[in-house]
Scaffold this motif. Structure first.
Motif, short mmCIF file in Angstrom:
data_model
loop_
_atom_site.label_atom_id
_atom_site.label_comp_id
_atom_site.label_asym_id
_atom_site.label_seq_id
_atom_site.Cartn_x
_atom_site.Cartn_y
_atom_site.Cartn_z
N GLY A 27 4.78 -81.55 -82.67
CA GLY A 27 3.87 -80.52 -82.18
C GLY A 27 2.85 -81.07 -81.22
O GLY A 27 2.45 -82.23 -81.33
N ILE A 28 2.46 -80.23 -80.28
CA ILE A 28 1.36 -80.55 -79.38
C ILE A 28 0.34 -79.43 -79.55
O ILE A 28 0.62 -78.27 -79.25
N GLY A 29 -0.82 -79.80 -80.06
CA GLY A 29 -1.86 -78.82 -80.29
C GLY A 29 -3.19 -79.28 -79.72
O GLY A 29 -3.45 -80.48 -79.61
N PHE A 43 5.62 -76.49 -80.71
CA PHE A 43 5.93 -76.92 -82.07
C PHE A 43 7.43 -76.80 -82.26
O PHE A 43 8.00 -75.72 -82.07
N ILE A 44 8.06 -77.92 -82.60
CA ILE A 44 9.51 -77.96 -82.78
C ILE A 44 9.80 -78.55 -84.15
O ILE A 44 9.25 -79.59 -84.52
N GLU A 45 10.65 -77.86 -84.91
CA GLU A 45 11.08 -78.36 -86.21
C GLU A 45 12.59 -78.24 -86.30
O GLU A 45 13.14 -77.15 -86.06
N GLU A 46 13.25 -79.36 -86.63
CA GLU A 46 14.71 -79.41 -86.72
C GLU A 46 15.36 -78.87 -85.44
O GLU A 46 16.28 -78.06 -85.49
N SER A 47 14.83 -79.28 -84.29
CA SER A 47 15.34 -78.93 -82.95
C SER A 47 15.15 -77.46 -82.59
O SER A 47 15.71 -76.98 -81.60
N LYS A 48 14.38 -76.71 -83.37
CA LYS A 48 14.13 -75.29 -83.07
C LYS A 48 12.67 -75.12 -82.70
O LYS A 48 11.77 -75.48 -83.46
N ARG A 49 12.46 -74.54 -81.54
CA ARG A 49 11.09 -74.34 -81.05
C ARG A 49 10.49 -73.07 -81.66
O ARG A 49 11.10 -72.00 -81.63
N PRO A 51 7.36 -70.16 -81.90
CA PRO A 51 6.42 -69.52 -80.97
C PRO A 51 5.05 -70.23 -81.06
O PRO A 51 4.73 -70.83 -82.08
N LYS A 52 4.28 -70.14 -80.00
CA LYS A 52 2.94 -70.72 -80.00
C LYS A 52 2.13 -70.08 -81.13
O LYS A 52 2.28 -68.89 -81.40
N PHE A 53 1.29 -70.90 -81.79
CA PHE A 53 0.48 -70.36 -82.88
C PHE A 53 -0.80 -71.17 -83.02
O PHE A 53 -0.96 -72.23 -82.42
#
Length: 68
Positions: A27-29, A43-49, A51-53
Motif C-alpha cells: 500500500g501507498i498511503g 492498495f494491493i492484496e494478493e495481486s488485486k487492487r 479501491p482508494k480508501f
C-alpha cells in the motif's frame, strides 16, 4: 525514462518492490496528521487492487496505523 503521472509512478514502485521481495500486501498511503487519517492512494492484496480508501490511525487492524 521518467513520468509525472502518479498512477504510473505507483505501479512502477509496486513492480520494483516485487522484484526485491514477494509483496503480497502493498500500500501507498499519505498520512493526514491534522485529521488522524491515512489516505491510501494504492492498495494491493494478493495481486488485486482495492479501491482508494481512508482509515483512521486509531484502527488497531491497520499495520500502517500501528507504525505511525
Amino acid at each position: 525514462t521518467s513520468s509525472l503521472d502518479i498512477e504510473t509512478i505507483m505501479n512502477t514502485i509496486y513492480e520494483n518492490m516485487n522484484t526485491l521481495m514477494d509483496a503480497t500486501v502493498f500500500g501507498i498511503g499519505l498520512y493526514d496528521e491534522e485529521n488522524g487519517l491515512i489516505d491510501y492512494k494504492m492498495f494491493i492484496e494478493e495481486s488485486k487492487r482495492a479501491p482508494k480508501f481512508t482509515t483512521s490511525v486509531d484502527n488497531e487492524n491497520s499495520f500502517a496505523a500501528r507504525c505511525i
